[in-house]
Design an enzyme around this catalytic site. Structure first.
Site, PDB file in Angstrom:
ATOM      1  N   GLY A  44       0.898  -1.190   0.002  1.00  0.00           N
ATOM      2  CA  GLY A  44       0.065   0.098  -0.009  1.00  0.00           C
ATOM      3  C   GLY A  44       1.137   1.149  -0.077  1.00  0.00           C
ATOM      4  O   GLY A  44       0.396   2.236  -0.798  1.00  0.00           O
ATOM      5  N   CYS A  45       1.941   1.350   0.620  1.00  0.00           N
ATOM      6  CA  CYS A  45       2.760   2.203   0.997  1.00  0.00           C
ATOM      7  C   CYS A  45       3.535   2.783  -0.477  1.00  0.00           C
ATOM      8  O   CYS A  45       3.890   3.864  -0.749  1.00  0.00           O
ATOM      9  CB  CYS A  45       3.703   2.309   1.877  1.00  0.00           C
ATOM     10  N   THR A  46       4.047   1.709  -1.137  1.00  0.00           N
ATOM     11  CA  THR A  46       4.731   1.765  -2.352  1.00  0.00           C
ATOM     12  C   THR A  46       3.720   2.342  -3.594  1.00  0.00           C
ATOM     13  O   THR A  46       4.044   3.117  -4.142  1.00  0.00           O
ATOM     14  CB  THR A  46       5.232   0.222  -2.875  1.00  0.00           C
TER      15      THR A  46
END
Length: 154
Positions: A44-46
């Protein structure tokens, strides 16, 4: 979360991926996209970081500054930046000062377990240092659209 739209954004100081001190006051007179995310190099962060990266020229052309904050350290931020060619600043908040100032660190639940962590949240801060918009649970793959929708739609 204790902060509300219209509040003065807490002025923070932190170290970026290169060990330089960065403060919110460095960006006085600019619109700041301050986004908090749980962890470098996770799906998700990527997706969120790459979405901001892919639209970065569009954001900077409009005068926006992008700053990411997580509790990862400078070394992890450097790896994350290098791996995905991220053009913006990532602040290492390993002492949790900034996440606590903004009220985005706390209890989370994932797959039946409870733990402490950073809640994915974005603060759009106007030129006067006021919180114009708080995006809780941003859409990681279309985060730039959410940001532009707000700022362009005013």
């Amino acid at each position: 979360m204790h902060l509300k739209e219209g509040d003065k954004a807490p002025v923070f100081k932190g170290k970026d991926q290169d060990g330089n001190t960065v403060s919110l006051s460095d960006f006085k007179g600019k619109k700041v996209i301050l986004y908090f995310y749980p962890k470098d190099d996770t799906p998700g962060c990527t997706a969120q970081a790459c979405n901001l990266r892919d639209h970065y020229p569009q954001l900077t052309k409009k005068g926006y500054v992008v700053i990411g904050v997580s509790i990862d350290d400078e070394k992890k931020h450097q790896k994350f930046i290098n791996k995905y060619d991220l053009p913006f600043t990532l602040l290492a908040d390993d002492d949790h000062k900034i996440v606590n100032q903004y009220g985005v660190f706390g209890e989370k639940k994932f797959m039946g377990r409870t733990f402490e962590g950073t809640h994915r949240t974005t603060f759009l801060i106007d030129e006067k240092g006021k919180i114009a918009k708080i995006i809780t649970k941003p859409k990681t793959k279309s985060h730039t659209e959410e940001i532009l929708e707000f700022w362009e739609g005013q």
